[in-house]
Design a protein around this motif. Structure first.
Motif, short mmCIF file in Angstrom:
data_model
loop_
_atom_site.label_atom_id
_atom_site.label_comp_id
_atom_site.label_asym_id
_atom_site.label_seq_id
_atom_site.Cartn_x
_atom_site.Cartn_y
_atom_site.Cartn_z
N ASN A 166 -6.87 6.58 -32.54
CA ASN A 166 -6.74 5.15 -32.80
C ASN A 166 -7.19 4.83 -34.23
O ASN A 166 -7.66 5.70 -34.97
N TYR A 167 -7.04 3.56 -34.62
CA TYR A 167 -7.27 3.20 -36.02
C TYR A 167 -8.74 3.32 -36.42
O TYR A 167 -9.05 3.65 -37.57
N LYS A 168 -9.69 3.06 -35.48
CA LYS A 168 -11.11 3.21 -35.81
C LYS A 168 -11.43 4.67 -36.14
O LYS A 168 -12.11 4.97 -37.12
N MET A 169 -10.93 5.58 -35.28
CA MET A 169 -11.17 7.00 -35.49
C MET A 169 -10.55 7.47 -36.80
O MET A 169 -11.16 8.22 -37.58
N LEU A 170 -9.32 6.99 -37.08
CA LEU A 170 -8.65 7.39 -38.32
C LEU A 170 -9.38 6.88 -39.54
O LEU A 170 -9.53 7.59 -40.54
N THR A 171 -9.87 5.63 -39.49
CA THR A 171 -10.58 5.05 -40.64
C THR A 171 -11.87 5.81 -40.94
O THR A 171 -12.14 6.18 -42.09
N LEU A 172 -12.68 6.04 -39.89
CA LEU A 172 -13.94 6.77 -40.08
C LEU A 172 -13.69 8.17 -40.61
O LEU A 172 -14.38 8.64 -41.53
N ASN A 173 -12.71 8.86 -40.06
CA ASN A 173 -12.45 10.23 -40.47
C ASN A 173 -11.82 10.30 -41.85
O ASN A 173 -12.09 11.25 -42.60
N PHE A 174 -11.03 9.31 -42.21
CA PHE A 174 -10.45 9.28 -43.56
C PHE A 174 -11.56 9.14 -44.60
O PHE A 174 -11.56 9.85 -45.61
N ILE A 175 -12.52 8.24 -44.35
CA ILE A 175 -13.64 8.07 -45.29
C ILE A 175 -14.48 9.35 -45.34
O ILE A 175 -14.91 9.78 -46.41
N SER A 176 -14.71 9.96 -44.17
CA SER A 176 -15.53 11.17 -44.12
C SER A 176 -14.89 12.32 -44.87
O SER A 176 -15.56 13.07 -45.58
N LEU A 177 -13.57 12.47 -44.74
CA LEU A 177 -12.90 13.63 -45.34
C LEU A 177 -12.50 13.40 -46.79
O LEU A 177 -12.53 14.32 -47.59
N PHE A 178 -12.11 12.17 -47.13
CA PHE A 178 -11.58 11.91 -48.47
C PHE A 178 -12.44 10.94 -49.27
O PHE A 178 -11.99 10.43 -50.30
N GLY A 179 -13.66 10.68 -48.81
CA GLY A 179 -14.54 9.75 -49.51
C GLY A 179 -14.90 10.20 -50.91
O GLY A 179 -14.99 9.39 -51.83
N LEU A 180 -15.10 11.51 -51.10
CA LEU A 180 -15.47 12.03 -52.42
C LEU A 180 -14.34 11.79 -53.42
O LEU A 180 -14.59 11.41 -54.57
N SER A 181 -13.11 11.99 -52.99
CA SER A 181 -11.96 11.74 -53.87
C SER A 181 -11.86 10.26 -54.23
O SER A 181 -11.55 9.90 -55.38
N ILE A 182 -12.14 9.38 -53.26
CA ILE A 182 -12.10 7.94 -53.52
C ILE A 182 -13.18 7.54 -54.53
O ILE A 182 -12.93 6.75 -55.46
N ILE A 183 -14.38 8.13 -54.38
CA ILE A 183 -15.48 7.84 -55.32
C ILE A 183 -15.11 8.27 -56.73
O ILE A 183 -15.33 7.55 -57.71
N PHE A 184 -14.53 9.47 -56.87
CA PHE A 184 -14.10 9.95 -58.19
C PHE A 184 -13.03 9.05 -58.79
O PHE A 184 -13.05 8.74 -59.98
N PHE A 185 -12.09 8.61 -57.96
CA PHE A 185 -11.01 7.73 -58.46
C PHE A 185 -11.59 6.41 -58.96
O PHE A 185 -11.21 5.94 -60.05
N ILE A 186 -12.51 5.80 -58.19
CA ILE A 186 -13.10 4.53 -58.60
C ILE A 186 -13.94 4.71 -59.85
O ILE A 186 -13.91 3.89 -60.78
N TYR A 187 -14.68 5.85 -59.94
CA TYR A 187 -15.52 6.11 -61.11
C TYR A 187 -14.68 6.25 -62.38
O TYR A 187 -15.01 5.71 -63.44
N ASN A 188 -13.57 6.98 -62.27
CA ASN A 188 -12.70 7.18 -63.44
C ASN A 188 -11.93 5.92 -63.79
O ASN A 188 -11.55 5.71 -64.95
N LEU A 189 -11.71 5.06 -62.79
CA LEU A 189 -10.96 3.82 -63.02
C LEU A 189 -11.77 2.84 -63.86
O LEU A 189 -11.23 2.14 -64.72
N PHE A 190 -13.08 2.79 -63.60
CA PHE A 190 -13.93 1.82 -64.30
C PHE A 190 -14.75 2.49 -65.40
O PHE A 190 -15.60 1.87 -66.00
#
Length: 338
Positions: free
Chosen positions: A314-338
């Motif tokens: 379900n969407y809750k499980m997908l959201t939590l797991n997406f952040i858990s697995l790809f959170g580091l990539s998101i942090i790098f993207f936001i850091y390089n963006l700003f």
């Protein structure tokens, strides 16, 4: 309805007790907040239909009362001796006793013997509270009166016991308990730098624990063989669950590596010996997580023939797991963006 209402009331008073402890300006007020937190958690974990829950609630109550008594003893004796102007190593001794009582409360090694046994008898929701929220107040109190020489040894003992204790576990609740003990060592080491780094590590650990425990609770899984047998109907669920284990262990592409990375960068010039022990023990943790993952993906397990559908999360499980697995990539993207 009555049970749900009382659970909400106890949950609110549990949160209030921790907030009172954190915001108190005296040790007596902090002690009262800890007691309020304890007396709210006991009704949440006790269940008249489950003898293991009653046993765990009794163990938890006795240990927490012992820790609170030691804390109160150290505070009162310290004030008495300072009032009598006796300064012969008394402050140092009483701070060690105070630190030990807070370590007992959070289940840190070598005062960890109650922690896996209590977790074994609780539901996943109560385990999540015990692993995350119940550690906030003792850790913040510990940051007020931390003795760095003493905590250095505690950090090394925590990571060693947390890594070695989980090697041969088949119960997922005990595995998560020893993983929590290992992460306590890393959280305590973050206090050597600042409370900001402790907060980053704690929030990352809470998010990773939530994503794993949500899946365990959703599928009613408590033992390792259930992961192998009951999740064969959905390769996607199995992939998410076992890669969350690797993220919790701190494998680099995942979010769990981020707090460990910033701690390694900041501790490398402060205490190299302690950091070396921490990294070595984390490799042992990753070893048994990878061993579990390898067994789940590479070996064939029986699959019941009439389960022929492919279950999607379900969407809750997908959201939590997406952040858990790809959170580091998101942090790098936001850091390089700003």
């Amino acid at each position: 309805m009555t049970k749900n209402f009382s659970s909400i009331i106890f949950l609110l008073t549990l949160i209030s007790g921790s907030l009172i402890t954190i915001s108190s300006n005296s040790w007596m007020g902090a002690w009262m907040g800890l007691e309020m937190n304890l007396l709210s958690f006991i009704p949440l974990i006790s269940n008249s239909n489950n003898i293991l829950s009653n046993e765990s609630s009794l163990k938890y109550f006795l240990i927490q009362v012992l820790a609170s008594s030691i804390l109160l003893f150290s505070v009162v004796m310290n004030s008495i001796f300072n009032g009598m102007n006796i300064f012969l190593y008394n402050d140092y001794i009483f701070i060690l006793i105070l630190n030990s009582s807070l370590l007992i409360k959070m289940g840190a090694a070598p005062f960890h013997f109650w922690f896996p046994g209590v977790m074994e008898g609780l539901s996943w929701f109560n385990n999540f509270i015990l692993m995350t929220w119940q550690k906030i107040a003792p850790m913040i109190l510990l940051s007020y009166c931390i003795n760095f020489n003493f905590i250095t040894y505690i950090v090394m003992i925590c990571v060693i016991i947390g890594s070695i204790g989980g090697i041969n576990q088949t119960s997922l609740r005990k595995l998560m308990a020893y993983s929590s003990i290992n992460h306590i060592g890393w959280m305590l080491s973050s206090m050597f730098i600042s409370n900001l780094y402790w907060m980053i590590y704690f929030l990352s650990y809470t998010l990773l624990s939530l994503s794993i425990i949500y899946m365990f609770n959703y599928f009613n899984i408590f033992f390792m063989n259930q992961c192998y047998n009951t999740l064969n109907f959905s390769p996607v669920i199995k992939f998410l669950m076992f890669f969350n284990f690797l993220s919790l262990g701190g494998l680099p592409p995942f979010l769990g590596f981020f707090p460990k990375w910033i701690l390694i960068q900041n501790l490398i010039n402060n205490n190299m010996f302690m950091l070396t022990i921490m990294v070595m023990m984390t490799l042992i943790t990753l070893f048994y997580y990878i061993r579990i993952t390898y067994s789940a993906f590479m070996l064939n397990y029986t699959e019941i023939k009439w389960i022929n559908y492919n279950y999607m999360p379900n969407y809750k499980m997908l959201t939590l797991n997406f952040i858990s697995l790809f959170g580091l990539s998101i942090i790098f993207f936001i850091y390089n963006l700003f």
